[in-house]
Design a protein around this motif. Structure first.
Motif, PDB file in Angstrom:
ATOM      1  N   HIS A  54      35.878  46.867  32.761  1.00  8.87           N
ATOM      2  CA  HIS A  54      34.830  45.875  32.529  1.00  8.87           C
ATOM      3  C   HIS A  54      33.443  46.509  32.676  1.00  8.87           C
ATOM      4  CE1 HIS A  54      33.316  41.755  32.228  1.00  8.87           C
ATOM      5  NE2 HIS A  54      32.457  42.056  33.189  1.00  8.87           N
ATOM      6  N   GLU A  55      33.271  47.379  33.666  1.00  3.51           N
ATOM      7  CA  GLU A  55      31.969  48.023  33.868  1.00  3.51           C
ATOM      8  C   GLU A  55      31.673  49.046  32.776  1.00  3.51           C
ATOM      9  OE1 GLU A  55      32.303  49.465  37.847  1.00  3.51           O
ATOM     10  OE2 GLU A  55      31.546  47.595  38.740  1.00  3.51           O
ATOM     11  N   ARG A  56      32.701  49.714  32.237  1.00  2.82           N
ATOM     12  CA  ARG A  56      32.474  50.625  31.107  1.00  2.82           C
ATOM     13  C   ARG A  56      32.023  49.869  29.866  1.00  2.82           C
ATOM     14  NH1 ARG A  56      37.111  53.561  33.111  1.00  2.82           N
ATOM     15  NH2 ARG A  56      38.452  52.326  31.725  1.00  2.82           N
ATOM     16  N   GLY A  57      32.407  48.593  29.798  1.00  2.00           N
ATOM     17  CA  GLY A  57      32.000  47.793  28.647  1.00  2.00           C
ATOM     18  C   GLY A  57      30.639  47.145  28.812  1.00  2.00           C
ATOM     19  N   GLY A  58      29.881  47.531  29.850  1.00  2.23           N
ATOM     20  CA  GLY A  58      28.534  47.006  30.029  1.00  2.23           C
ATOM     21  C   GLY A  58      28.421  45.858  30.998  1.00  2.23           C
ATOM     22  N   GLY A  59      29.506  45.404  31.558  1.00  3.65           N
ATOM     23  CA  GLY A  59      29.469  44.323  32.533  1.00  3.65           C
ATOM     24  C   GLY A  59      29.284  44.837  33.943  1.00  3.65           C
ATOM     25  N   SER A  60      29.175  43.911  34.881  1.00  4.04           N
ATOM     26  CA  SER A  60      29.060  44.271  36.293  1.00  4.04           C
ATOM     27  C   SER A  60      30.026  43.412  37.092  1.00  4.04           C
ATOM     28  CB  SER A  60      27.629  44.067  36.796  1.00  4.04           C
ATOM     29  OG  SER A  60      27.267  42.697  36.747  1.00  4.04           O
ATOM     30  N   VAL A  61      30.544  43.977  38.184  1.00  3.19           N
ATOM     31  CA  VAL A  61      31.498  43.279  39.048  1.00  3.19           C
ATOM     32  C   VAL A  61      31.012  43.401  40.486  1.00  3.19           C
ATOM     33  CG1 VAL A  61      33.869  43.100  39.837  1.00  3.19           C
ATOM     34  CG2 VAL A  61      33.408  43.770  37.473  1.00  3.19           C
ATOM     35  N   ASP A  62      30.684  42.270  41.115  1.00  2.00           N
ATOM     36  CA  ASP A  62      30.268  42.223  42.515  1.00  2.00           C
ATOM     37  C   ASP A  62      31.434  41.694  43.328  1.00  2.00           C
ATOM     38  OD1 ASP A  62      28.962  42.167  44.878  1.00  2.00           O
ATOM     39  OD2 ASP A  62      27.656  40.467  44.406  1.00  2.00           O
ATOM     40  N   VAL A  63      32.064  42.568  44.132  1.00  2.00           N
ATOM     41  CA  VAL A  63      33.265  42.224  44.883  1.00  2.00           C
ATOM     42  C   VAL A  63      32.863  41.722  46.267  1.00  2.00           C
ATOM     43  CG1 VAL A  63      35.461  43.040  45.814  1.00  2.00           C
ATOM     44  CG2 VAL A  63      34.605  43.944  43.636  1.00  2.00           C
ATOM     45  N   ASP A  64      33.372  40.563  46.654  1.00  2.00           N
ATOM     46  CA  ASP A  64      33.129  39.991  47.982  1.00  2.00           C
ATOM     47  C   ASP A  64      34.480  39.686  48.606  1.00  2.00           C
ATOM     48  OD1 ASP A  64      32.137  38.860  50.241  1.00  2.00           O
ATOM     49  OD2 ASP A  64      31.381  37.028  49.303  1.00  2.00           O
ATOM     50  N   GLU A  65      34.828  40.392  49.674  1.00  2.00           N
ATOM     51  CA  GLU A  65      36.107  40.195  50.370  1.00  2.00           C
ATOM     52  C   GLU A  65      35.875  39.319  51.595  1.00  2.00           C
ATOM     53  OE1 GLU A  65      39.053  43.479  50.243  1.00  2.00           O
ATOM     54  OE2 GLU A  65      37.287  44.734  49.986  1.00  2.00           O
ATOM     55  N   LEU A  66      36.579  38.182  51.649  1.00  2.00           N
ATOM     56  CA  LEU A  66      36.373  37.219  52.723  1.00  2.00           C
ATOM     57  C   LEU A  66      37.134  37.580  53.978  1.00  2.00           C
ATOM     58  CD1 LEU A  66      36.512  33.904  50.673  1.00  2.00           C
ATOM     59  CD2 LEU A  66      34.588  35.425  51.096  1.00  2.00           C
ATOM     60  N   HIS A  67      38.211  38.345  53.871  1.00  2.00           N
ATOM     61  CA  HIS A  67      38.974  38.800  55.032  1.00  2.00           C
ATOM     62  C   HIS A  67      38.735  40.304  55.189  1.00  2.00           C
ATOM     63  CE1 HIS A  67      41.843  35.115  54.590  1.00  2.00           C
ATOM     64  NE2 HIS A  67      40.711  34.828  55.176  1.00  2.00           N
ATOM     65  N   ASP A  68      39.700  41.011  55.740  1.00  3.49           N
ATOM     66  CA  ASP A  68      39.562  42.457  55.855  1.00  3.49           C
ATOM     67  C   ASP A  68      39.371  43.086  54.477  1.00  3.49           C
ATOM     68  OD1 ASP A  68      39.805  42.328  58.522  1.00  3.49           O
ATOM     69  OD2 ASP A  68      41.902  42.955  58.618  1.00  3.49           O
ATOM     70  N   GLU A  69      38.690  44.218  54.462  1.00  2.00           N
ATOM     71  CA  GLU A  69      38.299  44.838  53.196  1.00  2.00           C
ATOM     72  C   GLU A  69      39.439  45.677  52.630  1.00  2.00           C
ATOM     73  OE1 GLU A  69      34.733  46.896  54.208  1.00  2.00           O
ATOM     74  OE2 GLU A  69      33.498  45.099  54.097  1.00  2.00           O
ATOM     75  N   TRP A  70      40.462  44.994  52.134  1.00  5.94           N
ATOM     76  CA  TRP A  70      41.619  45.687  51.571  1.00  5.94           C
ATOM     77  C   TRP A  70      41.219  46.482  50.322  1.00  5.94           C
ATOM     78  CZ3 TRP A  70      46.328  45.939  53.855  1.00  5.94           C
ATOM     79  CH2 TRP A  70      46.587  45.038  54.891  1.00  5.94           C
ATOM     80  N   TYR A  71      40.445  45.852  49.464  1.00  5.35           N
ATOM     81  CA  TYR A  71      40.059  46.528  48.224  1.00  5.35           C
ATOM     82  C   TYR A  71      39.145  47.713  48.514  1.00  5.35           C
ATOM     83  CZ  TYR A  71      38.096  47.301  43.582  1.00  5.35           C
ATOM     84  OH  TYR A  71      37.696  47.864  42.401  1.00  5.35           O
ATOM     85  N   ALA A  72      38.154  47.500  49.380  1.00  6.73           N
ATOM     86  CA  ALA A  72      37.201  48.573  49.683  1.00  6.73           C
ATOM     87  C   ALA A  72      37.902  49.755  50.342  1.00  6.73           C
ATOM     88  CB  ALA A  72      36.087  48.033  50.593  1.00  6.73           C
ATOM     89  N   MET A  73      38.845  49.490  51.247  1.00  8.23           N
ATOM     90  CA  MET A  73      39.554  50.592  51.904  1.00  8.23           C
ATOM     91  C   MET A  73      40.418  51.363  50.914  1.00  8.23           C
ATOM     92  SD  MET A  73      40.628  49.179  55.702  1.00  8.23           S
ATOM     93  CE  MET A  73      41.587  47.816  55.075  1.00  8.23           C
ATOM     94  N   ALA A  74      41.089  50.601  50.021  1.00 11.88           N
ATOM     95  CA  ALA A  74      41.935  51.276  49.030  1.00 11.88           C
ATOM     96  C   ALA A  74      41.090  52.108  48.072  1.00 11.88           C
ATOM     97  CB  ALA A  74      42.758  50.248  48.261  1.00 11.88           C
ATOM     98  N   ALA A  75      39.936  51.566  47.677  1.00 14.64           N
ATOM     99  CA  ALA A  75      39.079  52.315  46.760  1.00 14.64           C
ATOM    100  C   ALA A  75      38.489  53.546  47.427  1.00 14.64           C
ATOM    101  CB  ALA A  75      37.953  51.404  46.261  1.00 14.64           C
ATOM    102  N   GLY A  76      38.291  53.504  48.757  1.00 16.71           N
ATOM    103  CA  GLY A  76      37.748  54.641  49.483  1.00 16.71           C
ATOM    104  C   GLY A  76      38.787  55.635  49.933  1.00 16.71           C
ATOM    105  N   GLY A  77      40.058  55.391  49.634  1.00 12.33           N
ATOM    106  CA  GLY A  77      41.113  56.310  50.006  1.00 12.33           C
ATOM    107  C   GLY A  77      41.573  56.192  51.434  1.00 12.33           C
ATOM    108  N   ALA A  78      41.197  55.086  52.142  1.00 14.12           N
ATOM    109  CA  ALA A  78      41.627  54.908  53.529  1.00 14.12           C
ATOM    110  C   ALA A  78      43.108  54.570  53.573  1.00 14.12           C
ATOM    111  CB  ALA A  78      40.819  53.803  54.199  1.00 14.12           C
ATOM    112  N   ARG A  79      43.720  54.862  54.720  1.00 14.62           N
ATOM    113  CA  ARG A  79      45.137  54.567  54.889  1.00 14.62           C
ATOM    114  C   ARG A  79      45.332  53.063  55.000  1.00 14.62           C
ATOM    115  NH1 ARG A  79      48.981  56.092  60.079  1.00 14.62           N
ATOM    116  NH2 ARG A  79      50.894  55.170  59.241  1.00 14.62           N
TER     117      ARG A  79
END
Length: 751
Positions: free
Chosen positions: A473-498
């Protein structure tokens, strides 16, 4: 919290008086109910009738003395009758007694190792469905007895033989059965004063007397085999795998029924909760004794327990005494039991069996989507057998739980400002990937997207799907603002955390208690920095309606998913425990300073937290209506008056009404504070360091408690100990809540 059982057993003078006043009458009511039901369960199980009385005595005395539930009644349970009947058919009666004894030993072991709570993982839908199926099987089998025949081996065979049985010639047995059922139906419609004995005992007494006086040809109960002498249990002959399975089945079914009964009774009474591990161990001891003495398996029985509670029982002595009454009856009056026609007991079992399939239980299961589990278990018990039906129900419940645990909510919709809002909620696993991908691809390319992840778990497959869509979606010119309401599962996975396999518990919404002007967010405030220790600065004036709408959106996003289960349960009515009368001051937030939630406080707010005295002028029906409704309809147990520091109403009283000039309604209302001002002026100059205004604010709270006592209903409830008055004072600068002592003193302490 476990109940305190020591005080139940030790017969002090005070306890003895309570036993005589409450438990003794209740024990007689339960005794009259237990005798016919125990005999009926024994007949339905194919066991000697005396075995039902042995189990009733053992359940009452042994489980009553040792158990962890104060008012639960234990004895032979109809829910176990199919298992016992099958065991008798396979192994014989004496071997069934040994299986009961071994099952009791297993229950004792489980209770000793404190695993009772684990037994409660069984879905109530499975338990209720099992009981409904057992009830239908019992009813189908006993119909043949009433019609003059004999029950078949299975419910299917009983159903197949029923047309032929109905077409056969019927004698007096049918008349006895119809008379018994008729009395059972009509008994509860009589005036309460006429119903001295329970309906089952009345039905058996009427049918037995009628059959005896009319000389009807009926089958009488035979107790001689059970009362002549004791015969030791014998070891079952057969494959040891089947014996072990039988012991496990009896132990688990009896244990689950007993523990669920204890929990159900706890919900109907005030006081300490049951010690479930102790209750399970006591049920084990009772089954060891019952099996050794030639009795049926013992379990907690909800019908007798509820009757015991409604009869006024306060302690375990009611259960013990009811067991002793049954023992006395069996020893001294056992010949009267031989007058009961077997067809009358069969009719009683038909009535009980149909009642076990109570469809009113479906109301509680409907909202949770567990009705299919209920009917599947019931059908499995009727068509396949008890163990098979329970396993079917457990399997379906497990699949339903797996579906819910792995269920995912995905919603994408456009906002008025051209942005898209995407919400993904639940547990993100590979099972939900197809649905996630399908919904994400409905978002047009090139748009700005707010992606809310309200999740408590994310596996690698789900992360790869969401992350790949975001990159595309971002390569196509859009933007994605991610907001995690609980623990940051997505952010940790994207950062390579265990990533840890455990699901994360939900967190409370961050800073929900802050005023709007102090919150950061894309709608309410800019994200720029502010000086340390000072409120963040606004980008410009924000209209008040925008604050409300933004706050509502924040509630829907963050708080609503957390409180929705509680509010759904409260949707049909409220049951608050407190009437909370406080000031309309915007700085006083009752739920914040009392850490309470929805359904706890019935709140009245007015200028100065005033309570007009009874008959005061000018008359105010608003506050009095709230007091009447709270004490009369809601049955609150506490009325709290909460004042606060720096109260504007009290300041107006101090300056003689100058601040209320030009506000005639406010001036009339503040007349209700004249008693507070007079009390302040005539009182000692205590606590002068806090200033006259705050001293008046405190004095006003105590005066309002006195004003409450001028209301006749409030004074009556307080005098009877049914209602308590409490004064609170909220010191705004220090954010401290002080408890003000009862009228007429003024005692200050922190809660």
């Amino acid at each position: 919290m476990g109940t305190n059982t020591k005080s139940d057993i030790a017969l002090t003078g005070r306890t003895l008086a309570s036993v005589v006043r409450h438990d003794l009458p209740a024990s007689l009511v339960v005794f009259l109910l237990a005798v016919p039901l125990s005999l009926g369960v024994a007949v339905a199980s194919g066991a000697p009738p005396a075995a039902g009385l042995v189990a009733a005595v053992t359940g009452g005395v042994v489980a009553g003395l040792l158990g962890g539930s104060a008012v639960q009644i234990s004895g032979p349970a109809a829910g176990l009758s199919l298992v016992v009947a099958e065991l008798i058919a396979v192994y014989g009666w004496r071997a069934t007694c040994l299986i009961t004894l071994l099952a009791g030993g297993l229950q004792l072991l489980l209770g000793t190792f404190k695993v009772a709570r684990a037994v409660l993982v069984v879905s109530p839908a499975v338990v209720h469905g099992m009981l409904a199926g057992v009830g239908l099987v019992i009813a189908l089998g006993q119909v043949h007895v009433v019609l003059g025949g004999a029950p078949q081996r299975s419910a299917v065979e009983n159903l197949a033989e029923l047309p032929g049985q109905l077409a056969a010639v019927h004698g007096h047995a049918v008349l006895v059965g119809l008379l018994t059922v008729g009395v059972m139906f009509g008994w509860n419609r009589l005036p309460r004063r006429s119903r001295i004995v329970p309906a089952p005992l009345a039905a058996l007494a009427v049918s037995s007397a009628t059959a005896l006086l009319a000389g009807w040809d009926v089958t009488r109960l035979d107790l001689s085999a059970g009362l002549v002498g004791w015969v030791a249990p014998v070891w079952p002959e057969g494959d040891w795998h089947g014996i072990v399975a039988a012991v496990l089945l009896v132990a688990l079914l009896a244990g689950v029924e007993s523990l669920l009964c204890a929990v159900s009774v706890d919900k109907q009474r005030d006081g300490g909760r049951s010690d479930l591990d102790r209750e399970l161990a006591a049920q084990g001891v009772a089954n060891i004794v019952s099996g050794a003495l030639g009795g049926l398996p013992v379990a907690g029985v909800i019908v007798r327990s509820t009757a015991n509670l409604r009869a006024g029982a306060r302690s375990r002595w009611s259960a013990v005494l009811h067991g002793l009454w049954i023992l006395l009856f069996a020893v001294c009056l056992w010949r009267t039991i031989t007058l009961i026609p077997a067809e009358a007991l069969a009719a009683l079992l038909i009535f009980i069996g149909v009642r076990m399939a109570d469809l009113r239980r479906l109301r509680g299961l409907h909202g949770h989507g567990e009705i299919p589990i209920y009917f599947a278990t019931m059908a499995g018990v009727v068509l396949l057998g008890l163990p098979e039906g329970v396993l079917l129900g457990l399997g379906l419940a497990a699949l339903s739980a797996l579906r819910r645990l792995t269920g995912v909510t995905v919603r994408a919709r456009p906002e008025p400002d051209g942005r898209w809002h995407v919400l993904i909620g639940g547990s993100l696993t590979f099972l939900g990937v197809p649905r996630i991908v399908a919904e994400l691809h409905t978002v047009p390319p090139g748009v700005a997207v707010d992606l809310d992840l309200n999740i408590d778990f994310m596996d690698n497959a789900a992360f790869e799907a969401v992350h790949a869509w975001r990159q595309e979606h971002e390569r196509g010119g859009g933007s994605v603002d991610v907001d995690e309401l609980h623990d940051e599962w997505y952010a940790m996975a994207a950062g390579g955390a265990r990533m840890f396999p455990a699901k994360s518990p939900p967190r409370d919404p961050e800073r929900w208690w802050l005023p709007w002007a102090h919150r950061r967010g894309p709608t309410l405030l800019p994200a720029g920095p502010s000086p340390a220790g000072s409120p963040p600065e606004r980008a410009g004036p924000v209209p008040a309606p925008d604050h409300l709408l933004a706050g509502a959106r924040e509630f829907h996003r963050r708080t609503a998913p957390l409180v929705r289960p509680f509010l759904h349960a409260m949707a049909r009515g409220q049951d608050p425990s407190h009437l909370f009368i406080t000031c309309a001051d915007s700085r006083v937030v009752p739920n914040l300073i009392t850490a309470s939630g929805p359904g706890d406080l019935f709140t009245v707010r007015n200028i100065g937290n005033l309570v007009p005295r009874w008959g005061a002028v000018p008359r105010d029906d608003s506050v009095m209506a709230a007091i009447e409704y709270a004490t009369g309809a809601l049955g609150v147990r506490t009325i709290t008056v909460c004042g606060h520091s720096g109260c504007g109403a009290m300041a107006a009283l101090l300056d003689g009404g100058e601040k209320a000039a030009g506000l005639p309604s406010l001036g009339r209302w503040l007349r209700h504070g004249d008693h507070s001002l007079a009390r302040f002026l005539s009182g000692p100059d205590a606590g002068a360091d806090e200033g006259a205004l705050d001293r008046l604010c405190r004095t006003n709270v105590v005066q309002q408690l006195e004003n409450l006592l001028t209301v006749p209903r409030v004074a009556e409830l307080v005098g009877r100990g049914r209602l308590e008055l409490v004064g609170l004072y909220f010191d705004i600068p220090t954010a401290r809540v002080h408890v003000l002592g009862p009228v007429p003193g003024l005692v200050d302490r922190h809660p």
